[in-house]
Design a protein around this motif. Sequence first.
Motif, PDB file in Angstrom:
ATOM      1  N   VAL A 296       0.832  -1.207   0.000  1.00  9.33           N
ATOM      2  CA  VAL A 296       0.000   0.000   0.000  1.00  9.33           C
ATOM      3  C   VAL A 296       0.869   1.261   0.000  1.00  9.33           C
ATOM      4  O   VAL A 296       0.472   2.302  -0.531  1.00  9.33           O
ATOM      5  N   LEU A 297       2.060   1.162   0.560  1.00  9.49           N
ATOM      6  CA  LEU A 297       2.958   2.316   0.602  1.00  9.49           C
ATOM      7  C   LEU A 297       3.571   2.607  -0.763  1.00  9.49           C
ATOM      8  O   LEU A 297       3.937   3.749  -1.056  1.00  9.49           O
ATOM      9  N   ILE A 306      12.166  -0.857  -4.605  1.00 14.83           N
ATOM     10  CA  ILE A 306      13.414  -1.342  -4.011  1.00 14.83           C
ATOM     11  C   ILE A 306      13.327  -1.222  -2.493  1.00 14.83           C
ATOM     12  O   ILE A 306      13.705  -2.149  -1.759  1.00 14.83           O
ATOM     13  N   GLN A 307      12.828  -0.089  -2.006  1.00 10.43           N
ATOM     14  CA  GLN A 307      12.659   0.087  -0.564  1.00 10.43           C
ATOM     15  C   GLN A 307      11.687  -0.945   0.001  1.00 10.43           C
ATOM     16  O   GLN A 307      11.892  -1.465   1.101  1.00 10.43           O
ATOM     17  N   GLU A 308      10.646  -1.241  -0.750  1.00 11.14           N
ATOM     18  CA  GLU A 308       9.670  -2.246  -0.318  1.00 11.14           C
ATOM     19  C   GLU A 308      10.348  -3.585  -0.051  1.00 11.14           C
ATOM     20  O   GLU A 308      10.106  -4.228   0.973  1.00 11.14           O
ATOM     21  N   ILE A 312      10.778  -5.483   3.631  1.00 12.85           N
ATOM     22  CA  ILE A 312      10.305  -6.855   3.855  1.00 12.85           C
ATOM     23  C   ILE A 312      11.442  -7.734   4.347  1.00 12.85           C
ATOM     24  O   ILE A 312      11.261  -8.564   5.248  1.00 12.85           O
ATOM     25  N   GLY A 313      12.628  -7.536   3.782  1.00 12.34           N
ATOM     26  CA  GLY A 313      13.791  -8.306   4.226  1.00 12.34           C
ATOM     27  C   GLY A 313      14.093  -8.072   5.696  1.00 12.34           C
ATOM     28  O   GLY A 313      14.381  -9.022   6.444  1.00 12.34           O
ATOM     29  N   GLU A 314      14.010  -6.803   6.133  1.00 10.25           N
ATOM     30  CA  GLU A 314      14.256  -6.498   7.545  1.00 10.25           C
ATOM     31  C   GLU A 314      13.158  -7.086   8.430  1.00 10.25           C
ATOM     32  O   GLU A 314      13.438  -7.580   9.532  1.00 10.25           O
TER      33      GLU A 314
END
Length: 395
Positions: A296-297, A306-308, A312-314
């Motif tokens: 949604v962001l 890329i930030q998404e 998710i990885g973090e």
Amino acid sequence: MTEISIIIPSYNRYPQNLLTLYSLEKQTFNSAKMEVIFINDGSSDETHQALKSFKPAFLFKYIRNERNGGRSKARNIGIKHANGKIIVFLDAEMIVDPDFVQNHYNAHQREKNLVLSGGLYQKRVYTCVYPQFTQKQRLHIYSMLKKAALKKAMLNLKEQTDKMIQLVSKKDIMTRKYRLLSYKSPYLPEIIKQYGENLTGYQLPWVLFFSGFVSLPKQLLQKVGGFDERFKGWGFEDWDLGYRLYQNGATFRCAANVSAYHQEHPVSARNVFREMCKNYFLYQRKHQSFETSIHVLVLTGKISRIQESIIIGEYKSLCKTYPNKFQSFKKGFQILLKEMARLLANQKPLKQFINKLDSTYFLNWKHVILSERNEMNALKQYPHLIKTFDNIIAA
């Protein structure tokens, strides 16, 4: 024996759907081993009349729905009639290169449980000029025609503004002259640049399931079921299926040699976004996970793709390292994301939504959530996750 089934749903896409079918006649793959299942999904244009004389070398299954049922339903009908070991979903306005089918076939011989897409290398092509095209589009087409020295077409474009003009013929498909009116327009180019064709390290590989041109084993498709017909209009019916495939062990890859040319046609960006937001809300509710909720962001322009993936990885690392800790933060974060999706689906403003949040859980536990956020921040392991959370509650 049928090796490949190509499923094409079509709703009022004449004459572009014919050009797509012509490109499939040009394939290097053995036509005796492929079938094309064309679903005319309640079209009111000339599609039905035009296909009466279409007699290709490959097995052609023509199905006509009296009423438009939507792409999910049309594709599911195609799946029921498919006999191939490999399924290729292709939109009705996609022109493909002669080695398109062969390259899909070869990839599936090398690797099992593969979902193969050419979406990251998508190209666009002008085969028709529509009155609804913008002035910018018309100028773009005119410059291409000029460069290709297609003077007759240039004259028609200048003189005709109130009706559709077809620029590409069957002969142009067979000689591949249509490429003169094409240009590169890759979908999500930042993904291929960052993670490569094998999507190494990318946390959302299922978003490569573009139903416009993608292939997978029929056996894998049968394992997870077809398209969810509750998705209406544009978007997320393919990601929903892609996510189910991901959960069942599918491998997602992208390749330039299975790309296609999207034939440009009029699109209402406002209507598309409205339909997409409604479908996203269904997708998010159906798959109760952080990795589907965070999107949604991206839809609201608050983070990049890329930030998404990094976020998710973090989050996955947090859950793996601290499976029984920071539960309030984890739950509270998802509540915020779900509320944003609900507002977006109902076309409500997101500004200061945190103050209007009606979730008793978040309000009652806000101090605990913030306390856990501070404890996580002290670890200095989840900077992107915490920054994103902070940005939401500060909105």
